[in-house]
Design a protein around this motif. Structure first.
Motif, PDB file in Angstrom:
ATOM      1  N   PHE A  19      26.542  -1.936  -1.332  1.00  0.00           N
ATOM      2  CA  PHE A  19      25.310  -2.590  -1.790  1.00  0.00           C
ATOM      3  C   PHE A  19      24.294  -2.691  -0.649  1.00  0.00           C
ATOM      4  CE2 PHE A  19      22.804  -6.470  -2.483  1.00  0.00           C
ATOM      5  CZ  PHE A  19      22.207  -6.148  -3.685  1.00  0.00           C
ATOM      6  N   ILE A  20      24.742  -3.149   0.498  1.00  0.00           N
ATOM      7  CA  ILE A  20      23.847  -3.284   1.651  1.00  0.00           C
ATOM      8  C   ILE A  20      23.332  -1.917   2.091  1.00  0.00           C
ATOM      9  CG2 ILE A  20      23.754  -3.929   4.097  1.00  0.00           C
ATOM     10  CD1 ILE A  20      25.664  -6.241   3.360  1.00  0.00           C
ATOM     11  N   TYR A  21      24.205  -0.903   2.084  1.00  0.00           N
ATOM     12  CA  TYR A  21      23.799   0.452   2.466  1.00  0.00           C
ATOM     13  C   TYR A  21      22.700   0.965   1.539  1.00  0.00           C
ATOM     14  CZ  TYR A  21      23.954   5.472   3.218  1.00  0.00           C
ATOM     15  OH  TYR A  21      23.604   6.771   3.464  1.00  0.00           O
ATOM     16  N   LYS A  22      22.865   0.765   0.231  1.00  0.00           N
ATOM     17  CA  LYS A  22      21.870   1.244  -0.733  1.00  0.00           C
ATOM     18  C   LYS A  22      20.543   0.522  -0.570  1.00  0.00           C
ATOM     19  CE  LYS A  22      25.084   2.913  -4.198  1.00  0.00           C
ATOM     20  NZ  LYS A  22      25.623   2.758  -5.558  1.00  0.00           N
ATOM     21  N   ILE A  23      20.582  -0.758  -0.271  1.00  0.00           N
ATOM     22  CA  ILE A  23      19.339  -1.507  -0.056  1.00  0.00           C
ATOM     23  C   ILE A  23      18.612  -0.978   1.180  1.00  0.00           C
ATOM     24  CG2 ILE A  23      18.444  -3.747   0.688  1.00  0.00           C
ATOM     25  CD1 ILE A  23      20.341  -5.058  -1.241  1.00  0.00           C
ATOM     26  N   GLU A  24      19.358  -0.677   2.233  1.00  0.00           N
ATOM     27  CA  GLU A  24      18.738  -0.184   3.457  1.00  0.00           C
ATOM     28  C   GLU A  24      18.163   1.218   3.287  1.00  0.00           C
ATOM     29  OE1 GLU A  24      21.932  -0.585   6.236  1.00  0.00           O
ATOM     30  OE2 GLU A  24      21.486  -2.700   6.627  1.00  0.00           O
ATOM     31  N   GLN A  25      18.699   2.004   2.361  1.00  0.00           N
ATOM     32  CA  GLN A  25      18.267   3.380   2.156  1.00  0.00           C
ATOM     33  C   GLN A  25      17.075   3.511   1.213  1.00  0.00           C
ATOM     34  OE1 GLN A  25      19.497   5.876   3.988  1.00  0.00           O
ATOM     35  NE2 GLN A  25      20.675   4.249   4.976  1.00  0.00           N
ATOM     36  N   ARG A  26      16.689   2.434   0.556  1.00  0.00           N
ATOM     37  CA  ARG A  26      15.595   2.537  -0.412  1.00  0.00           C
ATOM     38  C   ARG A  26      14.285   2.886   0.288  1.00  0.00           C
ATOM     39  NH1 ARG A  26      13.294  -3.294  -1.604  1.00  0.00           N
ATOM     40  NH2 ARG A  26      13.779  -4.182   0.411  1.00  0.00           N
ATOM     41  N   LYS A  27      13.447   3.593  -0.428  1.00  0.00           N
ATOM     42  CA  LYS A  27      12.166   4.017   0.116  1.00  0.00           C
ATOM     43  C   LYS A  27      11.068   3.090  -0.401  1.00  0.00           C
ATOM     44  CE  LYS A  27      13.540   8.845   0.125  1.00  0.00           C
ATOM     45  NZ  LYS A  27      13.271  10.172  -0.427  1.00  0.00           N
ATOM     46  N   LYS A  28      10.098   2.840   0.444  1.00  0.00           N
ATOM     47  CA  LYS A  28       8.954   2.047   0.024  1.00  0.00           C
ATOM     48  C   LYS A  28       8.003   2.938  -0.771  1.00  0.00           C
ATOM     49  CE  LYS A  28       9.107  -1.419   3.553  1.00  0.00           C
ATOM     50  NZ  LYS A  28       8.350  -2.387   4.293  1.00  0.00           N
ATOM     51  N   ALA A  29       7.287   2.330  -1.681  1.00  0.00           N
ATOM     52  CA  ALA A  29       6.329   3.069  -2.503  1.00  0.00           C
ATOM     53  C   ALA A  29       5.185   3.571  -1.625  1.00  0.00           C
ATOM     54  CB  ALA A  29       5.795   2.179  -3.606  1.00  0.00           C
ATOM     55  N   SER A  30       4.712   4.775  -1.933  1.00  0.00           N
ATOM     56  CA  SER A  30       3.593   5.333  -1.181  1.00  0.00           C
ATOM     57  C   SER A  30       2.296   4.640  -1.603  1.00  0.00           C
ATOM     58  CB  SER A  30       3.475   6.833  -1.435  1.00  0.00           C
ATOM     59  OG  SER A  30       3.106   7.063  -2.781  1.00  0.00           O
ATOM     60  N   LYS A  31       1.260   4.855  -0.833  1.00  0.00           N
ATOM     61  CA  LYS A  31      -0.031   4.240  -1.136  1.00  0.00           C
ATOM     62  C   LYS A  31      -0.546   4.715  -2.497  1.00  0.00           C
ATOM     63  CE  LYS A  31      -4.442   3.183   0.977  1.00  0.00           C
ATOM     64  NZ  LYS A  31      -5.253   3.250   2.185  1.00  0.00           N
ATOM     65  N   GLU A  32      -0.316   5.996  -2.807  1.00  0.00           N
ATOM     66  CA  GLU A  32      -0.752   6.533  -4.093  1.00  0.00           C
ATOM     67  C   GLU A  32       0.002   5.879  -5.249  1.00  0.00           C
ATOM     68  OE1 GLU A  32       0.286   8.597  -1.536  1.00  0.00           O
ATOM     69  OE2 GLU A  32      -1.744   9.065  -0.841  1.00  0.00           O
ATOM     70  N   GLU A  33       1.309   5.659  -5.076  1.00  0.00           N
ATOM     71  CA  GLU A  33       2.098   5.015  -6.127  1.00  0.00           C
ATOM     72  C   GLU A  33       1.635   3.575  -6.344  1.00  0.00           C
ATOM     73  OE1 GLU A  33       6.565   6.565  -6.339  1.00  0.00           O
ATOM     74  OE2 GLU A  33       5.961   5.946  -4.314  1.00  0.00           O
ATOM     75  N   LEU A  34       1.362   2.871  -5.254  1.00  0.00           N
ATOM     76  CA  LEU A  34       0.887   1.494  -5.366  1.00  0.00           C
ATOM     77  C   LEU A  34      -0.458   1.438  -6.091  1.00  0.00           C
ATOM     78  CD1 LEU A  34       1.834   0.094  -1.851  1.00  0.00           C
ATOM     79  CD2 LEU A  34       2.933  -0.412  -4.036  1.00  0.00           C
ATOM     80  N   GLU A  35      -1.353   2.369  -5.776  1.00  0.00           N
ATOM     81  CA  GLU A  35      -2.655   2.401  -6.440  1.00  0.00           C
ATOM     82  C   GLU A  35      -2.497   2.697  -7.931  1.00  0.00           C
ATOM     83  OE1 GLU A  35      -4.986   5.245  -4.307  1.00  0.00           O
ATOM     84  OE2 GLU A  35      -5.164   3.956  -2.532  1.00  0.00           O
ATOM     85  N   ARG A  36      -1.609   3.642  -8.281  1.00  0.00           N
ATOM     86  CA  ARG A  36      -1.373   3.998  -9.678  1.00  0.00           C
ATOM     87  C   ARG A  36      -0.798   2.808 -10.443  1.00  0.00           C
ATOM     88  NH1 ARG A  36       2.947   5.550 -12.377  1.00  0.00           N
ATOM     89  NH2 ARG A  36       4.208   5.723 -10.510  1.00  0.00           N
ATOM     90  N   MET A  37       0.151   2.092  -9.831  1.00  0.00           N
ATOM     91  CA  MET A  37       0.739   0.925 -10.488  1.00  0.00           C
ATOM     92  C   MET A  37      -0.299  -0.178 -10.668  1.00  0.00           C
ATOM     93  SD  MET A  37       4.622   0.610  -9.044  1.00  0.00           S
ATOM     94  CE  MET A  37       4.212   0.607  -7.313  1.00  0.00           C
TER      95      MET A  37
END
Length: 52
Positions: A19-37
């Protein structure tokens, strides 16, 4: 009648490590994804016409 909600089990051992490994491996949303959301949120927010 609603069912009772059971307590969330505690992760132990290898499950906790995975669980901890998967949380550390997650990617942050790009600026384009944040704008689209945000655009989608603004569009939905304009449709809401709740009056309390």
């Amino acid at each position: 009648m609603a069912r009772q909600i059971k307590p969330t089990p505690v992760l132990k051992g290898e499950d906790a490590v995975n669980f901890i490994y998967k949380i550390e491996q997650r990617k942050k949303a790009s600026k384009e994804e944040l704008e689209r959301m945000n655009e989608g949120f603004q569009r939905i927010n304009k449709m809401m016409t709740f009056k309390f």
